[in-house]
Each structure stands twice: as C-alpha cells, then as structure tokens.
Design an enzyme around this catalytic site. Structure first.
Site, PDB file in Angstrom:
ATOM      1  N   CYS A 107       0.864  -1.180   0.000  1.00  0.00           N
ATOM      2  CA  CYS A 107       0.000   0.000   0.000  1.00  0.00           C
ATOM      3  C   CYS A 107       0.908   1.240   0.000  1.00  0.00           C
ATOM      4  O   CYS A 107       1.717   1.425   0.911  1.00  0.00           O
ATOM      5  CB  CYS A 107      -0.867  -0.066   1.252  1.00  0.00           C
ATOM      6  SG  CYS A 107      -1.994   1.294   1.418  1.00  0.00           S
ATOM      7  N   CYS A 118     -11.915  13.680   4.267  1.00  0.00           N
ATOM      8  CA  CYS A 118     -12.992  12.709   4.512  1.00  0.00           C
ATOM      9  C   CYS A 118     -13.101  12.523   6.021  1.00  0.00           C
ATOM     10  O   CYS A 118     -12.092  12.398   6.720  1.00  0.00           O
ATOM     11  CB  CYS A 118     -12.698  11.391   3.810  1.00  0.00           C
ATOM     12  SG  CYS A 118     -12.579  11.584   2.019  1.00  0.00           S
ATOM     13  N   CYS A 121     -11.312   9.527   7.954  1.00  0.00           N
ATOM     14  CA  CYS A 121      -9.955   9.175   7.528  1.00  0.00           C
ATOM     15  C   CYS A 121      -8.907   9.924   8.346  1.00  0.00           C
ATOM     16  O   CYS A 121      -8.948  11.158   8.442  1.00  0.00           O
ATOM     17  CB  CYS A 121      -9.793   9.492   6.045  1.00  0.00           C
ATOM     18  SG  CYS A 121      -8.103   9.293   5.462  1.00  0.00           S
TER      19      CYS A 121
HETATM   20  N1  SAH Z   1      -7.375   9.030  -1.327  1.00  0.00           N
HETATM   21  C1  SAH Z   1      -7.673   7.808  -1.952  1.00  0.00           C
HETATM   22  C2  SAH Z   1      -6.693   6.706  -1.617  1.00  0.00           C
HETATM   23  C3  SAH Z   1      -6.209   6.613  -0.201  1.00  0.00           C
HETATM   24  S1  SAH Z   1      -7.383   6.087   1.016  1.00  0.00           S
HETATM   25  C4  SAH Z   1      -9.087   7.378  -1.647  1.00  0.00           C
HETATM   26  O1  SAH Z   1      -9.711   8.002  -0.798  1.00  0.00           O
HETATM   27  O2  SAH Z   1      -9.557   6.451  -2.288  1.00  0.00           O
HETATM   28  C5  SAH Z   1      -7.551   4.352   0.683  1.00  0.00           C
HETATM   29  C6  SAH Z   1      -8.880   3.764   1.155  1.00  0.00           C
HETATM   30  O3  SAH Z   1      -8.912   3.700   2.605  1.00  0.00           O
HETATM   31  C7  SAH Z   1     -10.078   4.596   0.749  1.00  0.00           C
HETATM   32  O4  SAH Z   1     -11.120   3.784   0.291  1.00  0.00           O
HETATM   33  C8  SAH Z   1     -10.438   5.274   2.044  1.00  0.00           C
HETATM   34  O5  SAH Z   1     -11.745   5.718   2.035  1.00  0.00           O
HETATM   35  C9  SAH Z   1     -10.156   4.193   3.062  1.00  0.00           C
HETATM   36  N2  SAH Z   1     -10.046   4.668   4.447  1.00  0.00           N
HETATM   37  C10 SAH Z   1      -9.607   5.857   4.878  1.00  0.00           C
HETATM   38  N3  SAH Z   1      -9.666   5.921   6.229  1.00  0.00           N
HETATM   39  C11 SAH Z   1     -10.155   4.742   6.662  1.00  0.00           C
HETATM   40  C12 SAH Z   1     -10.428   4.202   7.945  1.00  0.00           C
HETATM   41  N4  SAH Z   1     -10.207   4.890   9.056  1.00  0.00           N
HETATM   42  N5  SAH Z   1     -10.926   2.941   8.013  1.00  0.00           N
HETATM   43  C13 SAH Z   1     -11.122   2.219   6.872  1.00  0.00           C
HETATM   44  N6  SAH Z   1     -10.878   2.682   5.646  1.00  0.00           N
HETATM   45  C14 SAH Z   1     -10.398   3.930   5.516  1.00  0.00           C
HETATM   46 FE1  SF4 Z   2     -10.347  11.016   1.764  1.00  0.00          FE
HETATM   47 FE2  SF4 Z   2      -8.373  10.031   3.248  1.00  0.00          FE
HETATM   48 FE3  SF4 Z   2      -8.563   9.316   0.655  1.00  0.00          FE
HETATM   49 FE4  SF4 Z   2      -7.835  11.813   1.341  1.00  0.00          FE
HETATM   50  S1  SF4 Z   2      -6.696   9.923   1.769  1.00  0.00           S
HETATM   51  S2  SF4 Z   2      -9.339  11.261  -0.208  1.00  0.00           S
HETATM   52  S3  SF4 Z   2      -9.047  12.203   3.173  1.00  0.00           S
HETATM   53  S4  SF4 Z   2      -9.998   8.860   2.304  1.00  0.00           S
END
Ligand code: SAH
Ligand code: SF4
Length: 369
Positions: A107, A118, A121
């Site tokens: 990853c 988000c 996140c």
């Molecule tokens: N920014 C991109 C890629 C990085 S995040 C995106 O948002 O797709 C990778 C994945 O992890 C995304 O699907 C995101 O929504 C998820 N993710 C982020 N925080 C998380 C959390 N606390 N628990 C589970 N999945 C999470």
């Molecule tokens: Fe959303 Fe986190 Fe993916 Fe950024 S890294 S787009 S804040 S899920």
C-alpha cells in the site's frame, strides 16, 4: 551539495530515454539503469558494470539515487509490515505490506497528508502538506522489495500487487503517480501487470477521465455512501463531483475496455451507512456498472466519532449485495497491533509533542520488531 544532482529515481523509462538522448547517449542506457536500480536494487553507480567507465563518471557527477530514509520499520504478528519513511524535508509518510496466501500487497502513499478531509480518515484529519515526487513514490516500492528480500527466510512474501491506497489522493498528484505506476509495470523495473496495480480515488471525475486515456491500471473508487446527502458528509469532494457524475465516469471506464476492473470501496461505519436500506440504495445506483464491491471495516483512530460496524451487520450488508449479483469482498483488518491502516502511524507521530517529533527525526534506522 547533492541538492542540484538529478535523482535517477525520478525517471521512468520514457523520460530517462529522452534524457540520455539529450545527453548524446544511446537510448538503451535507460533500460540498463532501470534494471540496475529497480530489479537489482543497486544504489551505487560504480556497481553498474555494463556502463562504460566514462559514462559512470559523468553520471556520478550529475546524478544520484536518493531514497527516503527508514525512520521506523515494524512487523505485526500477522506479517503485515509497515515503514515510516522520512523525506528529505523532514516530512514522514507510510507504506504498508500485507502478505496473504497467494499475494503480497504493498500500500503506497501519493501525498504528504490529504486535502480532501474525509470525515472517517486519519490522513484527511492531518491536512495536506505537499505532493510526493516520483522518486518518493517509487522509493516506497524499492524499500519494501529490498526489505522483504533481506528477510526472505522469515517471510517469503514478495510484492506482487501495489495499491495506491496509502496517504493522499493519487489523482491530485496525477503526473507523478502515473509516471511511478509506469515504473511499477515496466518489465525493466518491477514488471507488475496492469491488473496488479490499483489506483484508489475518492472520485476526482475529470482526472478519472484523464487516467482512462493514459493508463489501464485497475481502479478502485471510494464510494462509501449510496446517496449524495450522506456522501457529502463522509467524502466532501462529493459536493464538487456528485454521485451522478462519478458513476457516469465509472460506466465510461468500462465502455473503453470491458476487461477493465473497478472496485467500489465502502467503509462500514456503525449506524451511519450500514443499514439494509443503504445496501438496497447501493444496489440501485450500481445498476449497469459491473463492479466488485469491497467492504472495509472502519479502522478507528484517536479522536474519531465513528465506530466499526459489527461483523453481523457487515455480513448482512454483504449478503444483500451478493444476492443482487455483486461480487462482494469484506476486507480483513490487518496489523492492528502496529496501526497498519494508512495514515495512522504518521497521525500518531504528528500528535506527539515537538520534542518527540524531533527525537523521531533523529532515529537513524530501527530494526524490524
Ligand atoms: N485518497 C484515496 C486513496 C487513499 S485512502 C481514496 O480516498 O480512495 C484508501 C482507502 O482507505 C479509501 O477507500 C479510504 O476511504 C479508506 N479509508 C480511509 N480511512 C479509513 C479508515 N479509518 N478505516 C477504513 N478505511 C479507511
Ligand atoms: Fe479522503 Fe483520506 Fe482518501 Fe484523502 S486519503 S481522499 S481524506 S480517504
């Protein structure tokens, strides 16, 4: 100072060939260098024995192979391994390796932090600092491959898949991410097939269209909600690119090439997006898009308001999607003992006092635990 030297990790085959031609050299030098660096893991130009001595000398004067520094390396009980990498400017990023029976998935991060905020996140909560260079992206793969092969006796796993699911929104660092993915898929570098390199996006619609033009990597879309009202809260970029536009671009992605793969990611948040009604709504909006669905149990982090859905709720959600004909996978939670979910370790580090942060900057290399 080495600052004005060109970092050879910043080149993919195309740009390295162009650079050699510009230098009055033969184009095939590019593939030789890529092999040395990425396949053989050689960092010292003097060891690149099929280059003439004079060329090596010239490269030594003008170029370097500069990787991020390993600030911390941890291995969880289940074999999940995590690297905290310190960049030249002191910023830290993370890469995580997840071994499974038939594959090893790395990853990879694309930015320091993320601007998209988000609400569930950890990376999003840290804000955005900057984009990663090509060298900083591919450097994560270089480091993981070397670190795993050095440890081959204990973990005979190799990096067979890469997912751009670490810190950051890869499509907001488009050019560097595409160039780094080219290196991952280049037969003279890591040779991964396009099905084994996945870009995950929160749904930057115009950049998804551009990606379809220039690359055929697998796509994962962070959907997380079946309607705009809820998605606006969970994934705020939805206000700019609402579901209608996002789903339309996903359909187009298939039209171009039906063998392309899209995975819809859906984080399971207790009482927020996990009811049978949400599943029915999801089935409705996905109609006509032959996507797989990946249910991700929420990974809690300090200060979050959300909770992970109970397993029974996740199973019920999965069964509903499954009976509607959608291949639905529930992602296993891995490496819980080392905060393996991306963004979590850096989050912890940044939460600490400046003194601790400084200490961490001063750690040279910590052996795997
Ligand atoms: N920014 C991109 C890629 C990085 S995040 C995106 O948002 O797709 C990778 C994945 O992890 C995304 O699907 C995101 O929504 C998820 N993710 C982020 N925080 C998380 C959390 N606390 N628990 C589970 N999945 C999470
Ligand atoms: Fe959303 Fe986190 Fe993916 Fe950024 S890294 S787009 S804040 S899920």
């Amino acid at each position: 100072m080495s600052d004005d030297k060109l970092n050879l990790l910043n080149f993919n085959r195309q740009s390295l060939e162009a650079w050699f031609i510009e230098q009055g050299e033969q184009k095939f030098r590019a593939t030789q260098i890529l092999q040395w660096i990425h396949q053989y893991g050689v960092q010292d130009l003097n060891e690149m024995t099929n280059l003439s001595k004079s060329l090596r000398q010239r490269l030594l004067e003008t170029t370097e192979i500069k990787l991020p520094e390993i600030a911390l390396e941890q291995t969880a009980k289940d074999g999940t391994r995590k690297w905290l990498l310190r960049l030249a400017d002191g910023n830290c990023i993370e890469a995580v390796f997840i071994p499974e029976d038939d594959r090893g998935t790395l990853c990879v991060s694309s930015q320091v932090g993320c601007a998209l905020n988000c609400s569930f996140c950890s990376t999003g909560q840290q804000g955005y600092s900057r984009d990663l260079s090509i060298a900083e992206i591919i450097g994560q793969v270089w480091i993981a491959v070397r670190s795993l092969s050095a440890d081959n006796k204990k973990h005979d796993h190799k990096v067979t898949n890469v997912v751009m699911m670490g810190m950051g929104e890869p499509l907001l660092n488009f050019d560097n991410v595409v160039a780094a993915m080219n290196i991952m898929m280049d037969d003279f570098a890591y040779g991964l097939s396009k099905r084994r390199v996945t870009l995950s996006t929160s749904g930057i619609v115009p950049a998804m269209q551009r990606l379809a033009e220039v690359s055929d990597v697998a796509l994962a879309v962070s959907l997380h909600a079946p309607n705009d009202a809820l998605r606006d809260v969970l994934v705020p970029i939805n206000k700019k690119y609402p579901l209608r536009e996002l789903l339309a671009v996903c359909k187009d992605y298939f039209k171009k090439d039906t063998r392309r793969m899209i995975t819809m990611e859906y984080v399971m948040l207790d009482g927020i997006n996990d009811s049978p009604q949400h599943a029915q709504e999801l089935i409705k909006i996905l109609r006509g898009i032959p996507a797989k669905v990946n249910l991700i149990p929420f990974n809690p982090f300090p200060g979050t308001q959300y909770k992970r859905s109970p397993q029974i709720v996740i199973d019920r959600f999965r069964d509903l999607l499954y009976s509607a004909g959608y291949t639905t996978i529930t992602r296993k939670t891995r490496g819980d003992d080392i905060d393996a979910a991306c963004g979590q370790l850096v989050g912890k580090v940044n939460d600490r006092t400046t003194r601790t942060r400084k200490l961490l900057r001063d750690i040279p290399i910590t052996a795997a635990q």
